[in-house]
Write an enzyme that holds these catalytic residues in place. Structure first.
Site, PDB file in Angstrom:
ATOM      1  N   VAL A   1       0.845  -1.203   0.000  1.00 55.47           N
ATOM      2  CA  VAL A   1       0.000   0.000   0.000  1.00 55.47           C
ATOM      3  C   VAL A   1       0.875   1.247   0.000  1.00 55.47           C
ATOM      4  O   VAL A   1       0.627   2.217  -0.729  1.00 55.47           O
ATOM      5  CB  VAL A   1      -0.926   0.018   1.237  1.00 55.47           C
ATOM      6  CG1 VAL A   1      -1.615   1.373   1.367  1.00 55.47           C
ATOM      7  CG2 VAL A   1      -1.935  -1.099   1.128  1.00 55.47           C
TER       8      VAL A   1
ATOM      9  N   GLU B   1      -0.341   4.909  -6.265  1.00 54.00           N
ATOM     10  CA  GLU B   1      -1.601   4.933  -7.019  1.00 54.00           C
ATOM     11  C   GLU B   1      -2.255   6.310  -6.977  1.00 54.00           C
ATOM     12  O   GLU B   1      -3.037   6.663  -7.841  1.00 54.00           O
ATOM     13  CB  GLU B   1      -2.556   3.909  -6.424  1.00 54.00           C
ATOM     14  CG  GLU B   1      -2.905   4.288  -4.999  1.00 54.00           C
ATOM     15  CD  GLU B   1      -3.202   3.105  -4.123  1.00 54.00           C
ATOM     16  OE1 GLU B   1      -3.490   2.055  -4.677  1.00 54.00           O
ATOM     17  OE2 GLU B   1      -3.135   3.263  -2.899  1.00 54.00           O
TER      18      GLU B   1
ATOM     19  N   ASP C   1      -2.709  37.573 -32.616  1.00 59.79           N
ATOM     20  CA  ASP C   1      -3.372  38.641 -33.359  1.00 59.79           C
ATOM     21  C   ASP C   1      -2.771  39.963 -32.926  1.00 59.79           C
ATOM     22  O   ASP C   1      -2.189  40.053 -31.861  1.00 59.79           O
ATOM     23  CB  ASP C   1      -4.863  38.686 -33.001  1.00 59.79           C
ATOM     24  CG  ASP C   1      -5.623  37.522 -33.582  1.00 59.79           C
ATOM     25  OD1 ASP C   1      -5.085  36.877 -34.485  1.00 59.79           O
ATOM     26  OD2 ASP C   1      -6.744  37.269 -33.113  1.00 59.79           O
TER      27      ASP C   1
ATOM     28  N   ASP D   1     -10.194  34.916 -32.649  1.00 59.03           N
ATOM     29  CA  ASP D   1     -11.464  35.369 -32.103  1.00 59.03           C
ATOM     30  C   ASP D   1     -12.668  35.042 -32.990  1.00 59.03           C
ATOM     31  O   ASP D   1     -13.761  34.868 -32.502  1.00 59.03           O
ATOM     32  CB  ASP D   1     -11.419  36.872 -31.793  1.00 59.03           C
ATOM     33  CG  ASP D   1     -10.829  37.675 -32.960  1.00 59.03           C
ATOM     34  OD1 ASP D   1     -10.719  37.115 -34.070  1.00 59.03           O
ATOM     35  OD2 ASP D   1     -10.478  38.848 -32.758  1.00 59.03           O
TER      36      ASP D   1
ATOM     37  N   ASP E   1     -11.490  31.223 -37.213  1.00 57.94           N
ATOM     38  CA  ASP E   1     -10.269  30.908 -36.474  1.00 57.94           C
ATOM     39  C   ASP E   1     -10.357  29.552 -35.792  1.00 57.94           C
ATOM     40  O   ASP E   1      -9.340  28.991 -35.385  1.00 57.94           O
ATOM     41  CB  ASP E   1      -9.996  31.979 -35.409  1.00 57.94           C
ATOM     42  CG  ASP E   1      -9.546  33.295 -36.021  1.00 57.94           C
ATOM     43  OD1 ASP E   1      -9.014  33.254 -37.150  1.00 57.94           O
ATOM     44  OD2 ASP E   1      -9.729  34.342 -35.382  1.00 57.94           O
TER      45      ASP E   1
ATOM     46  N   ASN F   1       9.072   6.356  -1.441  1.00 62.87           N
ATOM     47  CA  ASN F   1       8.640   4.968  -1.623  1.00 62.87           C
ATOM     48  C   ASN F   1       9.834   4.049  -1.802  1.00 62.87           C
ATOM     49  O   ASN F   1       9.872   2.942  -1.257  1.00 62.87           O
ATOM     50  CB  ASN F   1       7.723   4.847  -2.840  1.00 62.87           C
ATOM     51  CG  ASN F   1       6.357   5.449  -2.567  1.00 62.87           C
ATOM     52  OD1 ASN F   1       6.103   5.915  -1.462  1.00 62.87           O
ATOM     53  ND2 ASN F   1       5.501   5.447  -3.561  1.00 62.87           N
TER      54      ASN F   1
ATOM     55  N   GLU G   1      11.370   3.323   1.559  1.00 62.18           N
ATOM     56  CA  GLU G   1      10.622   2.342   2.354  1.00 62.18           C
ATOM     57  C   GLU G   1      10.872   0.920   1.847  1.00 62.18           C
ATOM     58  O   GLU G   1      11.096  -0.016   2.621  1.00 62.18           O
ATOM     59  CB  GLU G   1       9.120   2.658   2.298  1.00 62.18           C
ATOM     60  CG  GLU G   1       8.747   3.909   3.087  1.00 62.18           C
ATOM     61  CD  GLU G   1       7.492   4.594   2.570  1.00 62.18           C
ATOM     62  OE1 GLU G   1       6.638   3.904   1.970  1.00 62.18           O
ATOM     63  OE2 GLU G   1       7.380   5.821   2.751  1.00 62.18           O
TER      64      GLU G   1
ATOM     65  N   ASN H   1       4.039   6.443   5.526  1.00 62.67           N
ATOM     66  CA  ASN H   1       3.480   6.743   4.215  1.00 62.67           C
ATOM     67  C   ASN H   1       2.457   7.868   4.304  1.00 62.67           C
ATOM     68  O   ASN H   1       2.416   8.765   3.466  1.00 62.67           O
ATOM     69  CB  ASN H   1       2.835   5.487   3.647  1.00 62.67           C
ATOM     70  CG  ASN H   1       2.488   5.670   2.199  1.00 62.67           C
ATOM     71  OD1 ASN H   1       3.343   6.036   1.412  1.00 62.67           O
ATOM     72  ND2 ASN H   1       1.228   5.445   1.857  1.00 62.67           N
TER      73      ASN H   1
ATOM     74  N   ASP I   1       3.737  11.191   2.612  1.00 58.12           N
ATOM     75  CA  ASP I   1       3.090  11.353   1.304  1.00 58.12           C
ATOM     76  C   ASP I   1       1.986  12.392   1.349  1.00 58.12           C
ATOM     77  O   ASP I   1       1.554  12.902   0.325  1.00 58.12           O
ATOM     78  CB  ASP I   1       2.458  10.026   0.839  1.00 58.12           C
ATOM     79  CG  ASP I   1       3.517   9.090   0.310  1.00 58.12           C
ATOM     80  OD1 ASP I   1       4.700   9.390   0.536  1.00 58.12           O
ATOM     81  OD2 ASP I   1       3.159   8.076  -0.317  1.00 58.12           O
TER      82      ASP I   1
HETATM   83  P1  ATP Z   1      -6.190  41.083 -36.175  1.00 57.16           P
HETATM   84  O1  ATP Z   1      -6.265  39.962 -37.155  1.00 57.16           O
HETATM   85  O2  ATP Z   1      -4.842  41.304 -35.628  1.00 57.16           O
HETATM   86  O3  ATP Z   1      -7.260  41.085 -35.153  1.00 57.16           O
HETATM   87  P2  ATP Z   1      -7.585  43.159 -37.565  1.00 57.16           P
HETATM   88  O4  ATP Z   1      -8.641  43.192 -36.560  1.00 57.16           O
HETATM   89  O5  ATP Z   1      -7.041  44.458 -38.034  1.00 57.16           O
HETATM   90  O6  ATP Z   1      -6.335  42.370 -37.097  1.00 57.16           O
HETATM   91  P3  ATP Z   1      -9.516  42.340 -39.416  1.00 57.16           P
HETATM   92  O7  ATP Z   1     -10.532  42.645 -38.401  1.00 57.16           O
HETATM   93  O8  ATP Z   1      -9.573  41.100 -40.189  1.00 57.16           O
HETATM   94  O9  ATP Z   1      -8.085  42.346 -38.798  1.00 57.16           O
HETATM   95  O10 ATP Z   1      -9.464  43.583 -40.374  1.00 57.16           O
HETATM   96  C1  ATP Z   1      -8.797  43.558 -41.591  1.00 57.16           C
HETATM   97  C2  ATP Z   1      -9.015  44.849 -42.352  1.00 57.16           C
HETATM   98  O11 ATP Z   1     -10.392  44.984 -42.688  1.00 57.16           O
HETATM   99  C3  ATP Z   1      -8.673  46.086 -41.558  1.00 57.16           C
HETATM  100  O12 ATP Z   1      -7.363  46.468 -41.785  1.00 57.16           O
HETATM  101  C4  ATP Z   1      -9.635  47.116 -42.092  1.00 57.16           C
HETATM  102  O13 ATP Z   1      -9.087  47.768 -43.213  1.00 57.16           O
HETATM  103  C5  ATP Z   1     -10.826  46.319 -42.546  1.00 57.16           C
HETATM  104  N1  ATP Z   1     -11.896  46.368 -41.547  1.00 57.16           N
HETATM  105  C6  ATP Z   1     -11.782  46.065 -40.247  1.00 57.16           C
HETATM  106  N2  ATP Z   1     -12.961  46.191 -39.618  1.00 57.16           N
HETATM  107  C7  ATP Z   1     -13.846  46.566 -40.556  1.00 57.16           C
HETATM  108  C8  ATP Z   1     -15.244  46.851 -40.531  1.00 57.16           C
HETATM  109  N3  ATP Z   1     -15.966  46.759 -39.423  1.00 57.16           N
HETATM  110  N4  ATP Z   1     -15.837  47.226 -41.696  1.00 57.16           N
HETATM  111  C9  ATP Z   1     -15.123  47.305 -42.812  1.00 57.16           C
HETATM  112  N5  ATP Z   1     -13.831  47.052 -42.903  1.00 57.16           N
HETATM  113  C10 ATP Z   1     -13.164  46.683 -41.790  1.00 57.16           C
END
Ligand code: ATP
Length: 905
Positions: free
Chosen positions: A296, A301, A343, A641, A645, A707, A710, A735, A739
């Site tokens: 034991v 375990e 990002d 995000d 992705d 262990n 022992e 133990n 332990d």
């Molecule tokens: P990351 O990937 O680091 O988050 P990011 O947020 O700049 O970067 P996206 O959100 O994909 O990347 O944006 C890419 C491009 O699209 C931007 O550089 C901008 O020119 C354009 N963009 C971002 N938001 C909008 C929006 N709400 N409407 C229209 N164009 C946009």
């Protein structure tokens, strides 16, 4: 109570059966919901009490009694219990009682550990629960999914995980992936029109409904909650609720395998001890108890459970620092991370966007103001302009109309503004406000009738608005995404636009172009409106790096972890920011998504280590980058995000989702969620991951060594024809005390000084690497040698040798606990106070051991005798042997590494 709107309680039930057959307005009326403002907050609160929380009843959770019972279920423990009962039947009641008491204590210890681990995991799960956007009392709010009630008006966007069953009232190209519910992997495009009776048989056919557990993959929508909790379609599918219990982590699997190997070895040794003892004329029952107790004590375990505790408690500490771990093995993997792909926007930068400059073909402007407050001035740069810039006014209108964000004033004297939606759009809304354009008025005169949503691949967005006799199209997006769509009259501006964008981007600004056009009517496909545009101008949005980013990047490099930026933003903007935070040095390359697209897998794998920034990438390309790094043997942490992705997050060793801006889908796919979206949080999670792994190694090292001590004492005594050194209760006691608390306390060691100054540990490295086995072997043998020498000497002198050996072995192990706190640093450098728990555990154990020596009641239970001061002194001196030996070992290690560092390469 089951939440349901089909229950005959409350005034809002009639007619909401089969809501897909009714008009949306009818469903709203039946539910007592204002189709524009949503439920009143008070009404929502009363429905929450009436219908209960919107949660699924969990099944498959281990009840506490099972957890407790499992502590006693191992084979050796059962054998020992049986043996103890047999011993009692044969008349040895005292041993039986002590053995049972120790086993109960042992079991309780294990139970509290595991229970604590489960609670910590539950707390984590609660923290990562999804949020829902609803409209209540005319305002948009974010609520925990559990608080959603029937009748709520829910807003849907890409990446949302549905939290309840909805009858849709608006659908802008809303596409939903219903695979979780129907198994159909193609996303379904949703509509709002009522369906006829026949359509009701299949869930998949109810196109004006959206169901809990499914995922929005594109478009936008609004829907009324018709069922929550167990009354949702998902709730009814009982088998979907069976939680898949998380499997053991790789480390736990390895430890379980070790446990089995050690068990086999221990059983052989126990058999030898038993046989030799009996052959020498010891009573059979007594030898049997001793042998089983040794088994034991020697079989580790409990190790996998102790590891769970260490991981779960570590996860809790990480949560306190904003890193919410969703999958326990991630805690383990974090420590060996070699690359962080991050990002830019919001992770490395603050995501507090502010438009600072505006350019129109008529002039350039500077914008003043603070944060998102729509107050501030837009003043021409350089010589004051004489004529009114009508393009600027129109630009403001597009900025406000082609926009899904909202700004709400808190109304306080400091006038703080809260933002919902995309910060880029919120910044545009603030700009529009500064130029006198009110979103509400615009929406009234030019209601939105169609739209083409923004997505990270198209990099633009268009909205169509119905005005008197014509349709107005408002478009915004990245410069390259808009310039090709300009009307021929405006193409001459392209060169000038690019020059301005170039200049601004090199300053680290994020740049958007804005444009518009008029149409006689809404085209059948909204995308068709995105052409022949009139350019209105450009805006430069500042999004400075977070204050802590540069330091975190530096810490990363020192720890041998490579930081990489992957962004959808412009290459020059990304480069400027990457330089500022230290991600890009002189040698670092910048690669655009287009260039990346032209590389084949082989070339990519070759070049991947030299690239610091990927700009204008599409989310799909993240997946390729994860693959390329993994091919190079890297352990990759990848942030994300959006909906797209998710595959990369799943593929990465550590998928990291954004807690604030992240979609539900990204969070579901991730191993870890950042509550503050902050890059620095990933780095501190890595530090914590390294600490936890070190601590696990610490107590594995400690437990294996004790262990082994022992076992060697008992085995070598048999082999050398010495008397049996320890009784069953003494073995079990050693133990339990060694332990138990000291091992737990070792798991609480603070982070080592050099934890972030050494390269990441190899992911394939075994927990037993770097001499752990050898350590357990030689220190265990040292302990045995000391004990047996004492046994021989004390017996010759006519002293109570068994008591002396028993005490010495217990104290040797406690001394060892103090020494194994570090694999390099001396105990005296670390200082006793840096781990007060360990000090308390060791001193407590020493005190109890002394009580066993001198209190008559305990003496009887443990068969001990009082030691004379000289005998006690001798015991105390000999029992420092393990501590001294291990400190010596560390001293040699330190000297060797200093030499090898000092010697010329
Ligand atoms: P990351 O990937 O680091 O988050 P990011 O947020 O700049 O970067 P996206 O959100 O994909 O990347 O944006 C890419 C491009 O699209 C931007 O550089 C901008 O020119 C354009 N963009 C971002 N938001 C909008 C929006 N709400 N409407 C229209 N164009 C946009």
């Amino acid at each position: 109570m089951r939440p349901s709107i089909a229950r005959p309680a409350g005034p809002h039930r009639a007619g909401t059966e089969r809501p897909w057959t009714l008009a949306a307005g009818q469903v709203a009326a039946d539910l007592g919901t204002d189709p524009v403002a949503g439920l009143a907050p008070e009404e929502a609160a009363s429905r929450l009490t009436q219908f209960g929380e919107n949660v699924l009843v969990e099944q498959g959770r281990t009840p506490a009694w099972r957890l407790l019972a499992e502590q006693f279920a191992s084979t050796v423990v059962v054998v020992l219990l049986v043996a103890a009962v047999v011993a009692a039947a044969l008349g040895d009641l005292k041993d039986t009682v002590v053995i049972l008491a120790i086993l109960v204590l042992n079991g309780l210890l294990g139970f509290f550990q595991e229970n604590r681990a489960e609670q910590a995991m539950d707390a984590l799960k609660a923290m990562t629960a999804p949020m829902v956007r609803v409209r209540r009392g005319g305002r948009i709010r974010e609520l925990p999914a559990a608080e959603v009630v029937p009748g709520d008006l829910v807003l849907l966007g890409p990446g949302d995980l549905l939290a309840a069953d909805l009858r849709l009232t608006e659908s802008w190209a809303l596409r939903v992936d219903e695979a979780a519910l129907t198994g159909e992997s193609e996303p379904v495009t949703k509509q709002v029109d009522p369906l006829s009776e026949i359509d009701e048989s299949m869930l998949a056919d109810r196109r004006n409904m959206a169901f809990r557990g499914t995922v929005v993959t594109g478009g936008r929508g609004v829907g009324l909650v018709v069922a929550t909790g167990m009354m949702t379609e998902l709730g009814r599918l009982a088998e979907l609720l069976q939680r898949h219990p998380a499997g053991p982590t790789p480390l736990q699997r390895r430890l379980a395998a070790l446990g089995r190997a050690m068990a086999a070895g221990a059983l052989v040794i126990c058999a030898v001890v038993f046989a030799v003892g009996v052959a020498r004329g010891e009573p059979v029952e007594r030898m049997f108890l001793i042998a089983v107790s040794l088994a034991v004590a020697a079989i580790p375990e409990g190790l996998p459970a102790v590891v769970t505790v260490a991981l779960a408690l570590g996860a809790r500490r990480m949560a306190a620092r904003n890193a919410l771990v969703r999958k326990l093995p991630a805690v383990e993997t974090l420590g060996s991370t070699t690359v962080i792909c991050s990002d830019k926007t919001g992770t490395l930068t603050q995501n507090r966007m502010q438009v600072e400059r505006v350019w129109t073909p008529a002039g350039t402007y500077r914008v003043s103001g603070d944060g998102y407050a729509p107050v501030g001035a837009v003043v021409p740069e350089g010589a004051a302009m004489s004529a009114r810039d009508t393009l600027l006014e129109r630009l403001a209108r597009v900025a406000a109309a082609c926009n899904d964000a909202t700004l709400q004033s808190a109304g306080d004297p400091g006038d703080s503004w809260t933002v919902t939606g995309d910060p880029t759009e919120a910044a545009l809304l603030a700009l529009a406000g500064k130029l006198g354009v009110e979103r509400e008025a615009l929406d009234r005169d030019w209601p939105r009738v169609a739209e083409v949503a923004f997505d990270a691949t198209r990099r633009r967005m268009a909205t169509l608005h119905q005005g008197p006799g014509q349709v107005w199209v408002a478009v915004k997006g990245a410069v390259e995404a808009l310039v090709p769509l300009l009307a021929p009259a405006d193409t001459a501006l392209a060169g000038q636009v690019r020059a301005v964008a170039n200049r601004w981007a090199s300053d680290g600004y994020r740049i958007l172009a804005l444009a518009e056009r008029d149409l006689p009517a809404v085209p059948s496909r909204a995308e068709a409106a995105e052409s022949g545009l009139r350019l209105l101008g450009l805006v430069a949005i500042a999004d400075p790096p977070r204050a802590e980013t540069a330091a975190a990047v530096a810490a990363c490099r020192e720890a041998g972890v490579i930081p990489v930026m992957i962004t959808g933003d412009d290459a020059r903007t990304a480069t400027a920011i990457a330089r500022r935070v230290g991600i890009l040095d002189e040698a670092g390359e910048v690669l655009t998504g287009a260039e990346l697209g032209r590389l084949d897998e082989e070339t990519l794998a070759e070049r991947v280590t030299g690239v610091g920034v990927y700009a204008r990438t599409s989310p799909e390309q993240k997946l390729r980058l994860v693959g390329a790094w993994k091919d190079r043997g890297a352990v990759v942490a990848m942030t994300g995000d959006g909906v797209n992705d998710a595959p990369a997050l799943r593929q990465a060793d550590i998928g990291v989702a954004m807690g604030v801006t992240g979609t539900d889908v990204a969070k579901e796919a991730a191993d870890m969620v950042l509550a503050d979206d902050n890059f620095a949080t990933i780095v501190s999670a890595i530090r914590e991951g390294r600490r936890i792994y070190d601590n696990i190694r610490r107590f594995v090292r400690y437990l294996l060594t004790t262990n082994s001590g022992e076992i060697w004492v008992m085995f070598l005594a048999s082999a050398l024809a010495l008397p049996v050194p320890l009784l069953a209760v003494q073995i079990l006691w050693i133990n339990l005390v060694t332990d138990g608390l000291p091992a737990i306390a070792l798991g609480l060691e603070p982070v080592e000084r050099d934890a972030m100054r050494r390269p990441p540990r190899s992911p394939t490295e075994s927990i037993f690497a770097r001499g752990l086995w050898q350590h357990a072997l030689w220190v265990g043998l040292t302990m045995a040698a000391v004990c047996l020498a004492l046994l021989v000497g004390a017996r010759a002198a006519g002293w109570p040798w068994q008591t002396m050996v028993f005490t010495t072995l217990a104290l040797l192990q406690l001394g060892h606990a103090l020494a194994v706190r570090s694999e390099r640093e001396s105990f005296f450098t670390l200082g006793a106070r840096s781990n007060p728990f360990l000090l308390a555990a060791v001193l407590g154990a020493v005190a109890v051991q002394l009580a066993i020596l001198y209190l008559p009641a305990l003496q009887r239970l443990f068969d001990t005798h009082s030691l004379s001061p000289f005998q006690l002194a001798l015991v105390l001196v000999t029992s420092t042997a393990a501590f001294v030996a291990v400190e010596l070992e560390k001293w040699i290690i330190r000297r060797r590494s200093r030499r090898s560092r000092g010697s010329p390469a």
